[in-house]
Enzyme design. Structure first.
Site, PDB file in Angstrom:
ATOM      1  N   HIS A   1      19.443 -14.643   0.970  1.00  0.00           N
ATOM      2  CA  HIS A   1      18.975 -14.831   1.489  1.00  0.00           C
ATOM      3  C   HIS A   1      18.685 -16.271   2.211  1.00  0.00           C
ATOM      4  O   HIS A   1      16.801 -16.556   1.595  1.00  0.00           O
ATOM      5  CB  HIS A   1      18.078 -13.534   1.969  1.00  0.00           C
ATOM      6  CG  HIS A   1      17.524 -12.610   1.149  1.00  0.00           C
ATOM      7  ND1 HIS A   1      17.974 -11.625   0.567  1.00  0.00           N
ATOM      8  CD2 HIS A   1      17.789 -11.176   2.277  1.00  0.00           C
ATOM      9  CE1 HIS A   1      18.220 -10.559   0.173  1.00  0.00           C
ATOM     10  NE2 HIS A   1      17.837 -10.290   1.494  1.00  0.00           N
TER      11      HIS A   1
ATOM     12  N   HIS B   1      12.540 -11.818  -1.331  1.00  0.00           N
ATOM     13  CA  HIS B   1      14.200 -11.743  -0.986  1.00  0.00           C
ATOM     14  C   HIS B   1      14.239 -13.299  -0.634  1.00  0.00           C
ATOM     15  O   HIS B   1      15.324 -13.656  -0.930  1.00  0.00           O
ATOM     16  CB  HIS B   1      14.603 -11.075   0.641  1.00  0.00           C
ATOM     17  CG  HIS B   1      13.180 -11.435   1.406  1.00  0.00           C
ATOM     18  ND1 HIS B   1      12.714 -10.430   1.002  1.00  0.00           N
ATOM     19  CD2 HIS B   1      13.486 -11.910   2.844  1.00  0.00           C
ATOM     20  CE1 HIS B   1      11.903 -11.124   3.021  1.00  0.00           C
ATOM     21  NE2 HIS B   1      12.159 -12.026   3.360  1.00  0.00           N
TER      22      HIS B   1
ATOM     23  N   GLY C   1       9.773  -7.916  -4.704  1.00  0.00           N
ATOM     24  CA  GLY C   1      10.916  -7.885  -3.824  1.00  0.00           C
ATOM     25  C   GLY C   1      10.412  -6.372  -3.144  1.00  0.00           C
ATOM     26  O   GLY C   1      10.976  -5.994  -1.979  1.00  0.00           O
TER      27      GLY C   1
ATOM     28  N   ILE D   1      11.295 -12.466  13.109  1.00  0.00           N
ATOM     29  CA  ILE D   1      12.915 -11.562  12.499  1.00  0.00           C
ATOM     30  C   ILE D   1      12.410 -10.290  11.559  1.00  0.00           C
ATOM     31  O   ILE D   1      11.819 -11.253  10.577  1.00  0.00           O
ATOM     32  CB  ILE D   1      13.922 -13.115  12.826  1.00  0.00           C
ATOM     33  CG1 ILE D   1      13.737 -14.139  13.721  1.00  0.00           C
ATOM     34  CG2 ILE D   1      14.772 -12.072  11.826  1.00  0.00           C
ATOM     35  CD1 ILE D   1      14.648 -12.849  14.845  1.00  0.00           C
TER      36      ILE D   1
ATOM     37  N   HIS E   1      18.783 -14.120   8.093  1.00  0.00           N
ATOM     38  CA  HIS E   1      17.741 -13.356   7.078  1.00  0.00           C
ATOM     39  C   HIS E   1      18.282 -12.839   5.947  1.00  0.00           C
ATOM     40  O   HIS E   1      17.781 -13.856   4.762  1.00  0.00           O
ATOM     41  CB  HIS E   1      17.539 -12.382   7.418  1.00  0.00           C
ATOM     42  CG  HIS E   1      16.356 -11.269   6.808  1.00  0.00           C
ATOM     43  ND1 HIS E   1      15.128 -11.046   6.733  1.00  0.00           N
ATOM     44  CD2 HIS E   1      16.286 -10.237   6.070  1.00  0.00           C
ATOM     45  CE1 HIS E   1      14.191 -10.644   5.681  1.00  0.00           C
ATOM     46  NE2 HIS E   1      16.306  -9.910   4.913  1.00  0.00           N
TER      47      HIS E   1
ATOM     48  N   ARG F   1      -8.863  15.868 -20.144  1.00  0.00           N
ATOM     49  CA  ARG F   1      -9.777  14.914 -19.602  1.00  0.00           C
ATOM     50  C   ARG F   1     -10.715  14.617 -19.472  1.00  0.00           C
ATOM     51  O   ARG F   1     -11.691  13.136 -19.496  1.00  0.00           O
ATOM     52  CB  ARG F   1      -9.267  15.732 -17.719  1.00  0.00           C
ATOM     53  CG  ARG F   1     -10.382  16.978 -17.362  1.00  0.00           C
ATOM     54  CD  ARG F   1     -10.245  16.499 -16.044  1.00  0.00           C
ATOM     55  NE  ARG F   1     -11.184  18.204 -16.279  1.00  0.00           N
ATOM     56  CZ  ARG F   1     -11.497  18.615 -14.780  1.00  0.00           C
ATOM     57  NH1 ARG F   1     -11.121  17.363 -13.605  1.00  0.00           N
ATOM     58  NH2 ARG F   1     -12.284  19.716 -14.878  1.00  0.00           N
TER      59      ARG F   1
ATOM     60  N   GLU G   1      -3.645   5.088  -4.169  1.00  0.00           N
ATOM     61  CA  GLU G   1      -3.411   5.552  -5.014  1.00  0.00           C
ATOM     62  C   GLU G   1      -1.972   4.529  -4.948  1.00  0.00           C
ATOM     63  O   GLU G   1      -2.130   4.373  -5.960  1.00  0.00           O
ATOM     64  CB  GLU G   1      -2.368   7.057  -5.188  1.00  0.00           C
ATOM     65  CG  GLU G   1      -3.569   8.046  -4.910  1.00  0.00           C
ATOM     66  CD  GLU G   1      -3.734   8.271  -3.593  1.00  0.00           C
ATOM     67  OE1 GLU G   1      -4.714  10.508  -3.643  1.00  0.00           O
ATOM     68  OE2 GLU G   1      -3.259   7.928  -2.900  1.00  0.00           O
TER      69      GLU G   1
ATOM     70  N   PHE H   1       0.093  12.821  -7.224  1.00  0.00           N
ATOM     71  CA  PHE H   1      -0.344  12.449  -6.642  1.00  0.00           C
ATOM     72  C   PHE H   1       0.091  10.445  -6.582  1.00  0.00           C
ATOM     73  O   PHE H   1       0.530   9.634  -6.129  1.00  0.00           O
ATOM     74  CB  PHE H   1      -1.733  11.943  -6.492  1.00  0.00           C
ATOM     75  CG  PHE H   1      -2.529  13.177  -5.059  1.00  0.00           C
ATOM     76  CD1 PHE H   1      -1.338  13.842  -4.490  1.00  0.00           C
ATOM     77  CD2 PHE H   1      -3.534  13.127  -5.879  1.00  0.00           C
ATOM     78  CE1 PHE H   1      -1.873  15.109  -4.172  1.00  0.00           C
ATOM     79  CE2 PHE H   1      -3.996  14.199  -5.104  1.00  0.00           C
ATOM     80  CZ  PHE H   1      -3.821  14.978  -3.903  1.00  0.00           C
TER      81      PHE H   1
ATOM     82  N   ASP I   1      -5.922  25.345  -5.804  1.00  0.00           N
ATOM     83  CA  ASP I   1      -6.133  24.457  -5.334  1.00  0.00           C
ATOM     84  C   ASP I   1      -4.199  24.519  -5.001  1.00  0.00           C
ATOM     85  O   ASP I   1      -3.841  23.986  -3.856  1.00  0.00           O
ATOM     86  CB  ASP I   1      -5.848  22.673  -5.897  1.00  0.00           C
ATOM     87  CG  ASP I   1      -7.330  22.582  -5.383  1.00  0.00           C
ATOM     88  OD1 ASP I   1      -7.926  23.372  -5.055  1.00  0.00           O
ATOM     89  OD2 ASP I   1      -7.853  21.380  -5.956  1.00  0.00           O
TER      90      ASP I   1
ATOM     91  N   HIS J   1      -1.186  20.408  -4.818  1.00  0.00           N
ATOM     92  CA  HIS J   1      -1.821  20.378  -6.060  1.00  0.00           C
ATOM     93  C   HIS J   1      -1.425  20.543  -7.382  1.00  0.00           C
ATOM     94  O   HIS J   1      -1.710  19.841  -8.415  1.00  0.00           O
ATOM     95  CB  HIS J   1      -3.010  20.354  -5.961  1.00  0.00           C
ATOM     96  CG  HIS J   1      -3.627  19.691  -4.911  1.00  0.00           C
ATOM     97  ND1 HIS J   1      -2.893  19.620  -3.486  1.00  0.00           N
ATOM     98  CD2 HIS J   1      -4.824  18.723  -5.027  1.00  0.00           C
ATOM     99  CE1 HIS J   1      -4.105  18.947  -2.913  1.00  0.00           C
ATOM    100  NE2 HIS J   1      -5.190  18.299  -3.498  1.00  0.00           N
TER     101      HIS J   1
END
Length: 651
Positions: free
Chosen positions: A27, A67, A116, A186, A258, A349, A403, A429, A461, A465
């Protein structure tokens, strides 16, 4: 003799178009268009020392528009970095060359992060700016006082992650963050107007940024804009109005420059237009010396900084953190011993929060956070307070419902150095964060992902989920260690391994539902024999996370019928795969029926069970309902599994 500004900028243009032409790939347009802006930045503003690319108080420079990689390769070479050499540049985009198609942080010192995938560089820069302000709050201006500079293109500003990143940066008032927008109008398809007509400066202003613009080909205009950005206490967007491919007389200002070589005829015409009379890859001595002199600017401030470091009472601690070394006495042994002394039936958790209590108390470099799920992820521990625009000493980040932005910012935090970031969301997620998780692994960044609600066990849920394919798909990412612990002890062990791992990211998949404490240790090998057969062994049951409890119940039922069964807990596949062949063969003997249980897709488990083994899981989406009812509904109970094992043994 000092070379002119124009000659210095044209050296970037010439090296860029020559390298792309030699590779027949690349590029050239962005490096040629931003050469003037980059020359001003690297000759007059950026704080760096090519003799020590890892100087902790250097400015961070991020080429988000990755790039245009020949821009940074040209700059590193011209300013005196040991690499890339001219020979490296001649082999641009070839196998074995450090001048990869897009900048990779592990290939060249001076490349701060791998870029990138558009927008992620800018988002990582937000993390770097957070790290700078946090360390400054702890160690003061004498040791930490630098800026984070970004060159971003239209694509970086279009990508969705840009919205997440700039919203966070504006909210936190990260005034040391300056984004240089290559406004060349561009994209690959053609003019930006084909797909967008939004008012970008207004968007940035609305999120709390300072916006200024300049003629990207006028050094005085560029300097005035950079001075204004440095003077403002908000993050700054500098709109650099440029011509893509500047100097290529027939192609400049068009998408033809480009992503493709200019071609021999246009390169020759560009040389004529630019007044560049030298053959490919040749930089005249006066231009080379002028650039080297610019690169040497950092030697004096670097030496002064070293003196301050040596005389600072916190210098040793600062150096330890920047080196990424844990304190010599860091250990979770006492925490694990307390769990063994008083077993706990809790969700992993919650067990994670207990482990983090011990970790955060012992490691002042940890910075936690969550994508607006703090009470669910359990990522906030006692003693931590929020990182805010009014208090940069805080060690807890409120990332908001961002996230992807959170994961990318954590990459920047880790790559900056001096901090160890962890952040939470629901496992399902991880899809939002996945491109940044992949870059964590590619960049070998010490980032810790806390992903809770890891299965149908989250219950009501429902299937939107309930992650089904997520754990398995994350295991496919090279250099990402995925941990799915079965209880409080394994969770603590997983945390200990993750924090100690400096060469890449780790992800903990954690349960919402309470789980009995079954382990007395051994998770560090990734897989281990949790329970051994008492009757002659005929079955080995492999499981992870909440399904280890089911495996234990199935083993008990089989043993009651005289069928010997081992239970192997496998919290981390990649760790297990790294063990010796003898160790793995001992756990997975060929003379036993191998059975896997995991509340997710069964694809992949055949590597351990073989095609003749049994695999119990969920090759479909979940459903809404209480967790125990869902496990019964999908046949993930000992009562449903044991008859199928016995039937298989008859075969």
């Amino acid at each position: 003799m000092t070379a002119s500004f124009t000659d210095c900028a044209n050296a970037i243009r010439a090296l860029s178009m020559d390298a792309v032409e030699a590779a027949n790939s690349g590029h050239p347009g962005m490096p040629m268009g931003m050469a003037d802006v980059a020359t001003v930045l690297f000759q007059d503003y950026l704080k760096y020392d090519p003799a020590d690319p890892k100087w902790p108080d250097r400015d961070r420079f991020v080429l988000s528009a990755g790039h245009g990689s020949m821009l940074i390769y040209s700059l590193l070479h011209l300013t005196g970095y040991a690499r890339p050499t001219l020979e490296d540049i001649k082999t641009f985009r070839q196998v074995g060359s450090p001048c990869a198609g897009h900048p990779e942080n592990f290939e060249l010192p001076g490349v701060e992060c791998t870029t990138g995938p558009l927008g992620q560089g800018l988002a990582m820069a937000v993390g770097m700016a957070i790290a700078e302000r946090h360390l400054n709050a702890g160690f003061g201006d004498a040791l930490v006082d630098h800026n984070t500079w970004v060159i971003a293109g239209d694509g970086c500003l279009m990508e969705g992650i840009n919205h997440e990143a700039i919203g966070l940066a504006g909210h936190l008032r990260l005034g040391r963050l300056i984004v240089l927008w290559d406004d060349n109008k561009i994209t690959i398809d053609g003019p930006v107007s084909l797909s967008s007509n939004e008012d970008i400066p207004a968007r940035y202003t609305a999120t709390g940024w300072h916006v200024v613009e300049c003629d990207g080909h006028d050094p005085e205009s560029i300097k005035a804009a950079l001075d204004a950005a440095l003077a403002d206490d908000r993050p700054s967007l500098v709109r650099c109005k440029t011509i893509i491919g500047k100097g290529a007389p027939n192609f400049q200002g068009t998408s033809k420059t480009h992503g493709s070589p200019l071609g021999a005829a246009e390169v020759a015409a560009a040389r004529e237009t630019l007044g560049w009379k030298y053959p490919p890859f040749e930089v005249p001595a006066d231009i080379r010396e002028t650039w080297l002199k610019a690169g040497a600017r950092g030697a004096e401030p670097h030496a002064a900084w070293k003196q301050r470091l040596a005389g600072d009472s916190n210098g040793a601690e600062f150096s330890r953190r920047m080196a990424g070394d844990l304190p010599a006495d860091f250990s979770l042994d006492a925490h694990i011993a307390s769990l063994l002394a008083e077993p706990k039936k809790i969700a992993t958790r919650s067990a994670s929060q207990l482990a983090l209590d011990a970790i955060n108390a012992a490691l002042p470099e940890t910075i936690g956070g969550s994508a607006d799920l703090t009470p669910s992820n359990n990522t906030l521990t006692k003693g931590l307070h929020d990182f805010t625009a009014d208090d940069y000493s805080g060690r807890y980040m409120r990332y908001g419902i961002r996230e992807f932005g959170m994961a990318a910012a954590m990459n920047g935090l880790a790559l900056h150095g001096g901090v160890i970031p962890y952040g939470g969301t629901f496992l399902v997620f991880s899809d939002y964060a996945r491109p940044a998780i992949r870059l964590s692994a590619l960049q070998r960044a010490r980032v810790l992902f806390v992903m809770t609600h890891d299965s149908i066990g989250l219950g009501e849920d429902g299937p939107t989920h309930q992650p089904v394919e997520h754990v398995m798909s994350l295991r496919l990412i090279p250099n990402l260690e995925v941990w799915r612990p079965c209880d409080a002890v394994e969770t603590a062990e997983a945390w200990g391994e993750a924090v100690a791992r400096a060469e890449g990211p780790s992800l903990l998949a954690l349960s919402r539902q309470n789980l009995p404490q079954l382990s007395s240790g051994g998770a560090g090998k990734g897989g281990y024999r949790l329970q051994a057969a008492e009757a002659p062994r005929k079955v080995v049951i492999l499981a992870t996370g909440s399904e280890v409890e089911i495996a234990v119940a199935a083993r008990e039922a089989l043993e009651a019928q005289g069928v010997g069964a081992d239970v192997v807990s496998m919290p981390c596949w990649s760790r297990f795969d790294a063990q010796s062949r003898e160790y793995r063969a001992d756990l997975l003997p060929r003379d036993a029926l191998l059975v896997s249980i995991e509340a997710g897709v069964t694809t992949g488990w055949e590597r351990y069970t073989g095609i003749d083994g049994l695999r119990f899981g969920l090759d479909r989406y979940g459903a809404s309902g209480p967790a125990p009812d869902l496990y019964r509904h999908f046949g993930l109970t000992a009562a449903a599994i044991v008859p199928q094992i016995l039937e298989k043994l008859k075969d």
